[in-house]
Scaffold this motif. Structure first.
Motif, PDB file in Angstrom:
ATOM      1  N   SER A 150       0.262  -1.349  -0.040  1.00 43.15           N
ATOM      2  CA  SER A 150       0.096  -0.090   0.181  1.00 43.15           C
ATOM      3  C   SER A 150       1.045   0.833  -0.206  1.00 43.15           C
ATOM      4  O   SER A 150       0.716   2.315  -1.043  1.00 43.15           O
ATOM      5  N   ALA A 151       1.888   1.580   0.982  1.00 38.55           N
ATOM      6  CA  ALA A 151       3.080   1.991   0.638  1.00 38.55           C
ATOM      7  C   ALA A 151       3.551   2.710  -0.288  1.00 38.55           C
ATOM      8  O   ALA A 151       3.427   3.542  -1.365  1.00 38.55           O
ATOM      9  N   VAL A 152       4.126   1.588  -0.716  1.00 41.32           N
ATOM     10  CA  VAL A 152       4.950   1.359  -2.432  1.00 41.32           C
ATOM     11  C   VAL A 152       3.804   2.022  -3.354  1.00 41.32           C
ATOM     12  O   VAL A 152       4.163   3.081  -4.314  1.00 41.32           O
ATOM     13  N   LEU A 153       2.502   1.896  -3.648  1.00 38.48           N
ATOM     14  CA  LEU A 153       1.732   2.314  -4.986  1.00 38.48           C
ATOM     15  C   LEU A 153       1.628   3.509  -4.558  1.00 38.48           C
ATOM     16  O   LEU A 153       1.359   4.902  -4.725  1.00 38.48           O
ATOM     17  N   LYS A 154       1.063   3.923  -3.375  1.00 39.98           N
ATOM     18  CA  LYS A 154       1.416   5.584  -2.808  1.00 39.98           C
ATOM     19  C   LYS A 154       1.890   6.365  -2.654  1.00 39.98           C
ATOM     20  O   LYS A 154       1.492   7.837  -3.601  1.00 39.98           O
ATOM     21  N   GLU A 155       3.537   5.840  -2.378  1.00 40.56           N
ATOM     22  CA  GLU A 155       4.126   7.046  -3.105  1.00 40.56           C
ATOM     23  C   GLU A 155       4.155   6.989  -4.760  1.00 40.56           C
ATOM     24  O   GLU A 155       3.933   8.325  -4.814  1.00 40.56           O
ATOM     25  N   ALA A 210      -0.257  -0.691 -11.183  1.00 39.04           N
ATOM     26  CA  ALA A 210       0.558  -1.267 -10.229  1.00 39.04           C
ATOM     27  C   ALA A 210       1.327  -2.832  -9.940  1.00 39.04           C
ATOM     28  O   ALA A 210       1.840  -2.554  -9.040  1.00 39.04           O
ATOM     29  N   ARG A 211       0.235  -3.594 -10.396  1.00 38.19           N
ATOM     30  CA  ARG A 211       1.360  -4.594 -10.861  1.00 38.19           C
ATOM     31  C   ARG A 211       2.704  -4.884 -11.234  1.00 38.19           C
ATOM     32  O   ARG A 211       3.763  -5.082 -10.726  1.00 38.19           O
ATOM     33  N   ALA A 212       3.353  -4.115 -11.901  1.00 35.69           N
ATOM     34  CA  ALA A 212       4.503  -3.200 -12.759  1.00 35.69           C
ATOM     35  C   ALA A 212       5.207  -3.106 -11.598  1.00 35.69           C
ATOM     36  O   ALA A 212       6.481  -3.343 -11.814  1.00 35.69           O
ATOM     37  N   ILE A 213       4.930  -1.867 -10.446  1.00 36.82           N
ATOM     38  CA  ILE A 213       5.686  -1.431  -9.436  1.00 36.82           C
ATOM     39  C   ILE A 213       5.746  -2.530  -7.827  1.00 36.82           C
ATOM     40  O   ILE A 213       7.383  -2.291  -8.146  1.00 36.82           O
ATOM     41  N   ILE A 214       4.605  -3.383  -8.473  1.00 35.49           N
ATOM     42  CA  ILE A 214       5.209  -4.282  -7.498  1.00 35.49           C
ATOM     43  C   ILE A 214       6.419  -5.403  -7.494  1.00 35.49           C
ATOM     44  O   ILE A 214       7.060  -6.148  -7.248  1.00 35.49           O
ATOM     45  N   GLU A 215       6.240  -5.749  -9.541  1.00 33.78           N
ATOM     46  CA  GLU A 215       6.982  -6.720  -9.706  1.00 33.78           C
ATOM     47  C   GLU A 215       8.557  -5.779  -9.380  1.00 33.78           C
ATOM     48  O   GLU A 215       9.473  -6.620  -9.519  1.00 33.78           O
ATOM     49  N   GLU A 255       4.107 -12.835  -5.020  1.00 37.23           N
ATOM     50  CA  GLU A 255       3.154 -11.883  -4.021  1.00 37.23           C
ATOM     51  C   GLU A 255       1.618 -11.823  -5.038  1.00 37.23           C
ATOM     52  O   GLU A 255       0.643 -11.817  -4.705  1.00 37.23           O
ATOM     53  N   LEU A 256       1.862 -11.571  -6.354  1.00 37.55           N
ATOM     54  CA  LEU A 256       0.123 -10.669  -7.231  1.00 37.55           C
ATOM     55  C   LEU A 256      -0.375 -11.999  -7.911  1.00 37.55           C
ATOM     56  O   LEU A 256      -0.092 -13.031  -7.750  1.00 37.55           O
TER      57      LEU A 256
END
Length: 101
Positions: A42-47, A83-88, A95-96
């Motif tokens: 959540s924090a990473v996406l919010k950034e 969002a998927r690209a950021i998490i990857e 985890e996706l």
């Protein structure tokens, strides 16, 4: 007591869609029992300017067992690919949830 009108641009995208009477599709990004992972994601996406929210957090607590009901991190459909690209890119692609297509 009257409610103050929201500050323009202050609502997350899914709330703006609801307020406009539109249907918003949300996408499940992560399903887990790990609250640290959810908080981190959540924090990473919010950034990066992507609003996310967790479903089933209260259900999990009410049910009473720590791992019976996983929590889900959701984003609106228009933010899902980014969002998927950021998490990857952050190294947590495993985890996706699988993409539905």
């Amino acid at each position: 007591m009257a409610r103050a009108p929201p500050v323009k641009g202050s609502n997350p995208p899914y709330r703006r869609h609801i307020a406009a009477g539109e249907i918003t599709i949300v996408i499940e990004l992560i399903r887990t029992n790990n609250p640290v992972l959810l908080s981190w994601a959540s924090a990473v996406l919010k950034e990066q300017g992507i609003e996310s929210f967790v479903l089933d957090a209260h259900t999990s607590v009410l049910e009473g067992t720590a791992g019976a009901i996983p929590r889900r991190l959701m984003v609106i459909d228009e933010d899902a690919a980014r969002a998927r690209a950021i998490i990857e890119a952050e190294g947590e692609g495993k985890e996706l949830r699988p993409e539905k297509g």
